[in-house]
Design a protein around this motif. Structure first.
Motif, PDB file in Angstrom:
ATOM      1  N   ASP A  98       9.876  19.603 128.347  1.00 21.84           N
ATOM      2  CA  ASP A  98       8.571  19.371 128.952  1.00 21.84           C
ATOM      3  C   ASP A  98       8.101  20.583 129.744  1.00 21.84           C
ATOM      4  O   ASP A  98       6.969  20.620 130.196  1.00 21.84           O
ATOM      5  CB  ASP A  98       8.614  18.143 129.857  1.00 21.84           C
ATOM      6  CG  ASP A  98       9.564  18.315 131.024  1.00 21.84           C
ATOM      7  OD1 ASP A  98       9.327  17.688 132.054  1.00 21.84           O
ATOM      8  OD2 ASP A  98      10.544  19.071 130.894  1.00 21.84           O
ATOM      9  N   MET A  99       8.949  21.587 129.891  1.00 20.38           N
ATOM     10  CA  MET A  99       8.560  22.785 130.624  1.00 20.38           C
ATOM     11  C   MET A  99       8.119  23.895 129.688  1.00 20.38           C
ATOM     12  O   MET A  99       7.791  24.980 130.124  1.00 20.38           O
ATOM     13  CB  MET A  99       9.727  23.273 131.485  1.00 20.38           C
ATOM     14  CG  MET A  99      10.089  22.304 132.603  1.00 20.38           C
ATOM     15  SD  MET A  99      11.533  22.846 133.528  1.00 20.38           S
ATOM     16  CE  MET A  99      10.898  24.318 134.310  1.00 20.38           C
ATOM     17  N   ILE A 100       8.111  23.649 128.412  1.00 18.61           N
ATOM     18  CA  ILE A 100       7.712  24.664 127.448  1.00 18.61           C
ATOM     19  C   ILE A 100       6.338  24.306 126.895  1.00 18.61           C
ATOM     20  O   ILE A 100       6.126  23.218 126.384  1.00 18.61           O
ATOM     21  CB  ILE A 100       8.735  24.764 126.296  1.00 18.61           C
ATOM     22  CG1 ILE A 100      10.095  25.172 126.856  1.00 18.61           C
ATOM     23  CG2 ILE A 100       8.274  25.756 125.242  1.00 18.61           C
ATOM     24  CD1 ILE A 100      11.193  25.113 125.831  1.00 18.61           C
ATOM     25  N   GLY A 101       5.388  25.222 127.031  1.00 18.89           N
ATOM     26  CA  GLY A 101       4.041  24.957 126.550  1.00 18.89           C
ATOM     27  C   GLY A 101       3.961  25.068 125.046  1.00 18.89           C
ATOM     28  O   GLY A 101       3.989  26.166 124.498  1.00 18.89           O
ATOM     29  N   LEU A 102       3.875  23.931 124.368  1.00 18.18           N
ATOM     30  CA  LEU A 102       3.789  23.959 122.910  1.00 18.18           C
ATOM     31  C   LEU A 102       2.935  22.810 122.401  1.00 18.18           C
ATOM     32  O   LEU A 102       2.791  21.775 123.047  1.00 18.18           O
ATOM     33  CB  LEU A 102       5.174  23.934 122.269  1.00 18.18           C
ATOM     34  CG  LEU A 102       6.087  22.720 122.484  1.00 18.18           C
ATOM     35  CD1 LEU A 102       5.768  21.587 121.510  1.00 18.18           C
ATOM     36  CD2 LEU A 102       7.546  23.123 122.315  1.00 18.18           C
ATOM     37  N   ILE A 103       2.368  23.044 121.222  1.00 16.87           N
ATOM     38  CA  ILE A 103       1.550  22.052 120.539  1.00 16.87           C
ATOM     39  C   ILE A 103       1.939  22.041 119.067  1.00 16.87           C
ATOM     40  O   ILE A 103       2.114  23.097 118.457  1.00 16.87           O
ATOM     41  CB  ILE A 103       0.048  22.387 120.659  1.00 16.87           C
ATOM     42  CG1 ILE A 103      -0.405  22.333 122.117  1.00 16.87           C
ATOM     43  CG2 ILE A 103      -0.797  21.438 119.812  1.00 16.87           C
ATOM     44  CD1 ILE A 103      -1.826  22.831 122.331  1.00 16.87           C
ATOM     45  N   VAL A 104       2.075  20.862 118.499  1.00 13.19           N
ATOM     46  CA  VAL A 104       2.333  20.732 117.068  1.00 13.19           C
ATOM     47  C   VAL A 104       0.994  20.537 116.362  1.00 13.19           C
ATOM     48  O   VAL A 104       0.257  19.585 116.653  1.00 13.19           O
ATOM     49  CB  VAL A 104       3.259  19.533 116.770  1.00 13.19           C
ATOM     50  CG1 VAL A 104       3.488  19.400 115.267  1.00 13.19           C
ATOM     51  CG2 VAL A 104       4.582  19.681 117.501  1.00 13.19           C
ATOM     52  N   TYR A 105       0.674  21.448 115.466  1.00 10.74           N
ATOM     53  CA  TYR A 105      -0.581  21.348 114.723  1.00 10.74           C
ATOM     54  C   TYR A 105      -0.362  21.792 113.289  1.00 10.74           C
ATOM     55  O   TYR A 105       0.219  22.842 113.033  1.00 10.74           O
ATOM     56  CB  TYR A 105      -1.681  22.203 115.366  1.00 10.74           C
ATOM     57  CG  TYR A 105      -2.913  22.350 114.496  1.00 10.74           C
ATOM     58  CD1 TYR A 105      -3.694  21.241 114.174  1.00 10.74           C
ATOM     59  CD2 TYR A 105      -3.277  23.582 113.960  1.00 10.74           C
ATOM     60  CE1 TYR A 105      -4.811  21.359 113.357  1.00 10.74           C
ATOM     61  CE2 TYR A 105      -4.394  23.719 113.152  1.00 10.74           C
ATOM     62  CZ  TYR A 105      -5.161  22.602 112.843  1.00 10.74           C
ATOM     63  OH  TYR A 105      -6.254  22.718 112.022  1.00 10.74           O
ATOM     64  N   ASN A 106      -0.836  20.988 112.372  1.00 10.76           N
ATOM     65  CA  ASN A 106      -0.758  21.302 110.948  1.00 10.76           C
ATOM     66  C   ASN A 106       0.679  21.617 110.520  1.00 10.76           C
ATOM     67  O   ASN A 106       0.913  22.506 109.702  1.00 10.76           O
ATOM     68  CB  ASN A 106      -1.682  22.484 110.623  1.00 10.76           C
ATOM     69  CG  ASN A 106      -2.019  22.558 109.148  1.00 10.76           C
ATOM     70  OD1 ASN A 106      -1.978  21.548 108.440  1.00 10.76           O
ATOM     71  ND2 ASN A 106      -2.366  23.746 108.672  1.00 10.76           N
TER      72      ASN A 106
END
Length: 315
Positions: A98-106
């Protein structure tokens, strides 16, 4: 977590700037968003950078940085001389995801990067809305959570394409709240093969788009001192940026990462390149002739004469 990874993590040097951003982000999140249902988790902006500042932190994603036979997630040189950056692999139960800025997209994982955009200028390059993130990833998440479209560690916020940039490379979060704009770039710098600098730097649209450039030393960067020095020799900057597209990539591994021994004012410069569209690209330059971008498993080398000419403007 293995002893090797713990040893590498202990080597991480987190700049004071990022530590302060982390504290500020947490404070802002509590103060500005406690009365709204939209809880964009701004604290990750600083924390992610801190976690990924060195190759030791890169081990968080890849579960080790030894030989590729035992750790297939390690960056490696391909048969044709390129560098393969494997997809991020997040292990269960041994990290603070939860401390790592990430987004799952495509089907890809986009992480926070070292490019940024002025909040006011962000409106001009705001592309089509792609969706809204789900704050569903934390340190207890199963690996399957990363298969869900728009799963993220940044709470709930809208995700957009960026005008002028390939959405397979860069997307952005954008939210207006209480008169303030929160905007952040996320880039896909994993699960890719890099044959030359064109595969990374070419996507940043720097050639022919530079408005100005500045630099600062390691200690200024590390201590969050805005002691930026302007670069007036724009011809050299433009030549350097063009040459970046021809740069040779090298994998960052446990035994090969020049930045580990170059965190000094004599060896290290942060180069900020400001673009006409309001974007700022921040590169790390080492006196030995190496260039780093973002928190990825590769670094680059360009023509020595071109690099030396630029470095002479940074002393």
């Amino acid at each position: 977590m293995s002893n090797n990874i713990k040893q590498e993590m202990n080597k991480i040097e987190i700049p004071k700037e990022l530590r302060e951003k982390t504290k500020l982000g947490v404070s802002q999140a509590k103060q500005e968003m406690k009365n709204t249902k939209k809880k964009y988790n701004v604290k990750v902006i600083g924390i992610a950078a801190a976690l990924l500042i060195s190759i030791g932190a890169f081990a968080l994603f890849n579960n080790g940085l030894n030989d590729t036979a035992n750790h297939p997630a390690t960056p490696f040189i391909t048969d044709d001389g390129g560098v393969n950056i494997p997809e991020i692999q997040l292990s269960e139960g041994n990290m603070n995801a939860d401390m790592i800025g990430l987004i799952v997209y495509n089907g890809k994982i986009y992480t926070q990067t070292r490019s940024e955009i002025d909040a006011k200028a962000a409106k001009d390059i705001l592309g089509e809305k792609l969706g809204t993130t789900k704050g569903t990833i934390d340190e207890w998440s199963k690996k399957e959570a990363y298969d869900e479209e728009f799963a993220s560690t940044v709470g709930k916020t809208d995700v957009y394409a960026v005008k002028g940039y390939d959405k397979n490379f860069r997307i952005m979060t954008y939210q207006e709240q209480n008169g303030k704009i929160y905007v952040e770039f996320f880039e896909n710098l994993n699960g890719i093969k890099i044959n030359s600098g064109q595969d990374i730097f070419g996507k940043l649209n720097m050639v022919g788009n530079i408005s100005s450039a500045q630099y600062r030393t390691f200690s200024d960067w590390d201590n969050s001192i805005d002691n930026y020095q302007s670069i007036t020799d724009m011809e050299t900057i433009n030549t350097f940026v063009t040459e970046l597209n021809k740069a040779k990539p090298f994998p960052r591994t446990q035994n090969s990462d020049p930045i580990s021994n170059s965190r000094t004012d004599e060896q290290y410069r942060e180069l900020s390149i400001h673009l006409e569209d309001g974007t700022t690209v921040r590169l790390t330059l080492l006196k030995e002739g190496y260039i780093y971008y973002g928190f990825m498993g590769a670094y680059f080398e360009i023509n020595k004469n071109v690099f030396s000419k630029l470095w002479s403007n940074l002393e």
